[in-house]
Design a protein around this motif. Structure first.
Motif, mmCIF file in Angstrom:
data_model
loop_
_atom_site.group_PDB
_atom_site.id
_atom_site.type_symbol
_atom_site.label_atom_id
_atom_site.label_comp_id
_atom_site.label_asym_id
_atom_site.label_seq_id
_atom_site.Cartn_x
_atom_site.Cartn_y
_atom_site.Cartn_z
ATOM 1 N N ARG A 40 0.763 1.499 9.436
ATOM 2 C CA ARG A 40 0.626 2.569 8.441
ATOM 3 C C ARG A 40 -0.443 2.209 7.416
ATOM 4 N NH1 ARG A 40 6.944 2.884 6.948
ATOM 5 N NH2 ARG A 40 7.713 3.111 9.072
ATOM 6 N N VAL A 41 -1.042 3.236 6.831
ATOM 7 C CA VAL A 41 -2.028 2.999 5.774
ATOM 8 C C VAL A 41 -1.296 2.547 4.516
ATOM 9 C CG1 VAL A 41 -3.758 4.058 4.264
ATOM 10 C CG2 VAL A 41 -3.672 4.667 6.685
ATOM 11 N N ILE A 42 -1.736 1.422 3.973
ATOM 12 C CA ILE A 42 -1.179 0.921 2.719
ATOM 13 C C ILE A 42 -2.031 1.417 1.556
ATOM 14 C CG2 ILE A 42 -0.734 -1.156 1.348
ATOM 15 C CD1 ILE A 42 -0.051 -2.583 3.977
ATOM 16 N N THR A 43 -3.341 1.250 1.667
ATOM 17 C CA THR A 43 -4.255 1.712 0.620
ATOM 18 C C THR A 43 -5.659 1.852 1.198
ATOM 19 O OG1 THR A 43 -4.939 1.343 -1.681
ATOM 20 C CG2 THR A 43 -4.886 -0.584 -0.253
ATOM 21 N N SER A 44 -6.529 2.429 0.418
ATOM 22 C CA SER A 44 -7.936 2.546 0.804
ATOM 23 C C SER A 44 -8.791 2.300 -0.422
ATOM 24 C CB SER A 44 -8.224 3.931 1.384
ATOM 25 O OG SER A 44 -8.048 4.919 0.402
ATOM 26 N N PHE A 45 -10.014 1.861 -0.187
ATOM 27 C CA PHE A 45 -10.951 1.628 -1.287
ATOM 28 C C PHE A 45 -12.364 1.611 -0.727
ATOM 29 C CE2 PHE A 45 -9.017 -2.239 0.226
ATOM 30 C CZ PHE A 45 -10.075 -3.089 0.482
ATOM 31 N N SER A 46 -13.328 1.735 -1.616
ATOM 32 C CA SER A 46 -14.724 1.743 -1.176
ATOM 33 C C SER A 46 -15.544 0.814 -2.061
ATOM 34 C CB SER A 46 -15.301 3.158 -1.212
ATOM 35 O OG SER A 46 -15.346 3.635 -2.532
ATOM 36 N N LEU A 55 -9.906 0.525 4.817
ATOM 37 C CA LEU A 55 -8.517 0.965 4.926
ATOM 38 C C LEU A 55 -7.672 -0.261 5.218
ATOM 39 C CD1 LEU A 55 -8.874 4.197 7.060
ATOM 40 C CD2 LEU A 55 -8.012 4.061 4.744
ATOM 41 N N LEU A 56 -6.607 -0.425 4.450
ATOM 42 C CA LEU A 56 -5.673 -1.519 4.688
ATOM 43 C C LEU A 56 -4.443 -0.934 5.359
ATOM 44 C CD1 LEU A 56 -4.842 -4.479 4.397
ATOM 45 C CD2 LEU A 56 -3.928 -3.900 2.133
ATOM 46 N N TYR A 57 -4.188 -1.396 6.572
ATOM 47 C CA TYR A 57 -3.027 -0.964 7.347
ATOM 48 C C TYR A 57 -1.982 -2.071 7.325
ATOM 49 C CZ TYR A 57 -6.206 2.453 9.526
ATOM 50 O OH TYR A 57 -7.090 3.463 9.763
ATOM 51 N N GLY A 58 -0.730 -1.709 7.596
ATOM 52 C CA GLY A 58 0.307 -2.723 7.684
ATOM 53 C C GLY A 58 1.540 -2.205 8.383
ATOM 54 N N ASN A 59 2.373 -3.147 8.824
ATOM 55 C CA ASN A 59 3.651 -2.749 9.404
ATOM 56 C C ASN A 59 4.629 -2.456 8.263
ATOM 57 O OD1 ASN A 59 4.305 -5.325 8.490
ATOM 58 N ND2 ASN A 59 4.869 -6.129 10.505
ATOM 59 N N ALA A 60 5.871 -2.149 8.581
ATOM 60 C CA ALA A 60 6.855 -1.771 7.559
ATOM 61 C C ALA A 60 7.080 -2.901 6.554
ATOM 62 C CB ALA A 60 8.168 -1.369 8.222
ATOM 63 N N GLU A 75 5.136 -10.016 8.313
ATOM 64 C CA GLU A 75 4.216 -8.994 7.798
ATOM 65 C C GLU A 75 2.915 -9.022 8.595
ATOM 66 O OE1 GLU A 75 5.693 -9.492 3.174
ATOM 67 O OE2 GLU A 75 3.693 -10.144 3.749
ATOM 68 N N VAL A 76 2.368 -7.841 8.827
ATOM 69 C CA VAL A 76 1.080 -7.717 9.514
ATOM 70 C C VAL A 76 0.191 -6.821 8.663
ATOM 71 C CG1 VAL A 76 -0.132 -6.907 11.569
ATOM 72 C CG2 VAL A 76 2.126 -7.979 11.796
ATOM 73 N N PHE A 77 -0.908 -7.373 8.172
ATOM 74 C CA PHE A 77 -1.903 -6.621 7.416
ATOM 75 C C PHE A 77 -3.170 -6.550 8.267
ATOM 76 C CE2 PHE A 77 0.729 -8.546 4.137
ATOM 77 C CZ PHE A 77 0.892 -7.527 3.204
ATOM 78 N N GLU A 78 -3.786 -5.382 8.299
ATOM 79 C CA GLU A 78 -5.040 -5.224 9.031
ATOM 80 C C GLU A 78 -6.012 -4.464 8.133
ATOM 81 O OE1 GLU A 78 -6.020 -4.532 13.606
ATOM 82 O OE2 GLU A 78 -5.018 -2.829 12.682
ATOM 83 N N HIS A 140 -3.180 -6.377 -2.449
ATOM 84 C CA HIS A 140 -3.368 -4.935 -2.679
ATOM 85 C C HIS A 140 -2.022 -4.244 -2.808
ATOM 86 C CE1 HIS A 140 -7.663 -4.247 -2.360
ATOM 87 N NE2 HIS A 140 -7.704 -5.153 -1.395
ATOM 88 N N ARG A 141 -1.944 -3.316 -3.721
ATOM 89 C CA ARG A 141 -0.726 -2.539 -3.937
ATOM 90 C C ARG A 141 -0.801 -1.255 -3.104
ATOM 91 N NH1 ARG A 141 1.893 -6.178 -4.505
ATOM 92 N NH2 ARG A 141 1.867 -7.459 -6.329
ATOM 93 N N ALA A 142 0.347 -0.794 -2.689
ATOM 94 C CA ALA A 142 0.433 0.408 -1.861
ATOM 95 C C ALA A 142 0.098 1.649 -2.688
ATOM 96 C CB ALA A 142 1.821 0.551 -1.276
ATOM 97 N N LEU A 143 -0.580 2.601 -2.046
ATOM 98 C CA LEU A 143 -0.804 3.898 -2.672
ATOM 99 C C LEU A 143 0.527 4.637 -2.720
ATOM 100 C CD1 LEU A 143 -4.017 5.201 -0.880
ATOM 101 C CD2 LEU A 143 -3.805 4.560 -3.261
ATOM 102 N N LEU A 144 0.845 5.167 -3.859
ATOM 103 C CA LEU A 144 2.096 5.931 -3.993
ATOM 104 C C LEU A 144 1.751 7.354 -4.365
ATOM 105 C CD1 LEU A 144 4.239 3.355 -5.959
ATOM 106 C CD2 LEU A 144 4.296 3.835 -3.513
ATOM 107 N N PHE A 145 2.295 8.293 -3.638
ATOM 108 C CA PHE A 145 2.058 9.703 -3.935
ATOM 109 C C PHE A 145 3.261 10.237 -4.698
ATOM 110 C CE2 PHE A 145 -0.456 8.834 -0.147
ATOM 111 C CZ PHE A 145 -1.679 9.309 -0.556
ATOM 112 N N PRO A 146 3.011 11.049 -5.717
ATOM 113 C CA PRO A 146 4.129 11.589 -6.507
ATOM 114 C C PRO A 146 4.998 12.528 -5.710
ATOM 115 C CG PRO A 146 2.001 12.402 -7.331
ATOM 116 C CD PRO A 146 1.736 11.499 -6.176
#
Length: 146
Positions: A40-46, A55-60, A75-78, A140-146
């Motif tokens: 899953r996408v954890i966060t993104s940045f440019s 894009l930072l992906y990771g498992n649960a 943990e798996v971060f990609e 990196h911290r996860a993106l959180l949507f309201p």
């Protein structure tokens, strides 16, 4: 009259074949879709200076640690870094282009109370010390949507 119909039909076929021709001039605008294999996408940045999008992906487990800051084994971060490409549909914006690099960080139990990380670069080249890269990726911290 029959000649006119044959001529019109031939003209139609020729015009249709030009319309269906494979136009490769648009290849620079093709969006690259990366297969994260269930992560899953954890966060993104440019990075404007480097002209990259990451894009930072990771498992649960990685997603959970990105929310809490507490790491656990498994943990798996990609981190996938793309070159920026102009977005032809929205002037002044960018989309991901070709994959520049892929970095993989996995966690494991070094002993009962310590978590350690393995670092691998499956694709591309990355500058910097592996320990610094691991710390940067896992902090990196996860993106959180309201």
């Amino acid at each position: 009259m029959i000649r006119m119909k044959i001529f019109a039909m031939l003209l139609f076929v020729i015009a249709g074949s030009y319309g269906c021709a494979n136009d490769t001039s648009n290849d620079v605008h093709k969006r690259i879709i990366y297969n994260a294999h269930g992560l899953r996408v954890i966060t993104s940045f440019s990075d404007r200076k480097q002209q990259t999008i990451s894009l930072l992906y990771g498992n649960a487990l990685a997603l959970q640690s990105a929310k809490t800051g507490i790491h656990d084994k498994g943990e798996v971060f990609e981190l996938v870094t793309f070159k920026q490409a102009n977005n032809k549909y929205w002037y002044g914006s960018y989309i991901n282009g070709a994959v520049q690099s892929i970095e993989l960080v996995t966690s494991y139990a070094a002993d009962k109370n310590a978590i350690a990380f393995k670092y691998k670069i499956p694709q591309g080249q990355v500058t910097g010390n592996a320990d610094i890269r691991i710390k940067g990726i896992t902090s990196h911290r996860a993106l959180l949507f309201p």
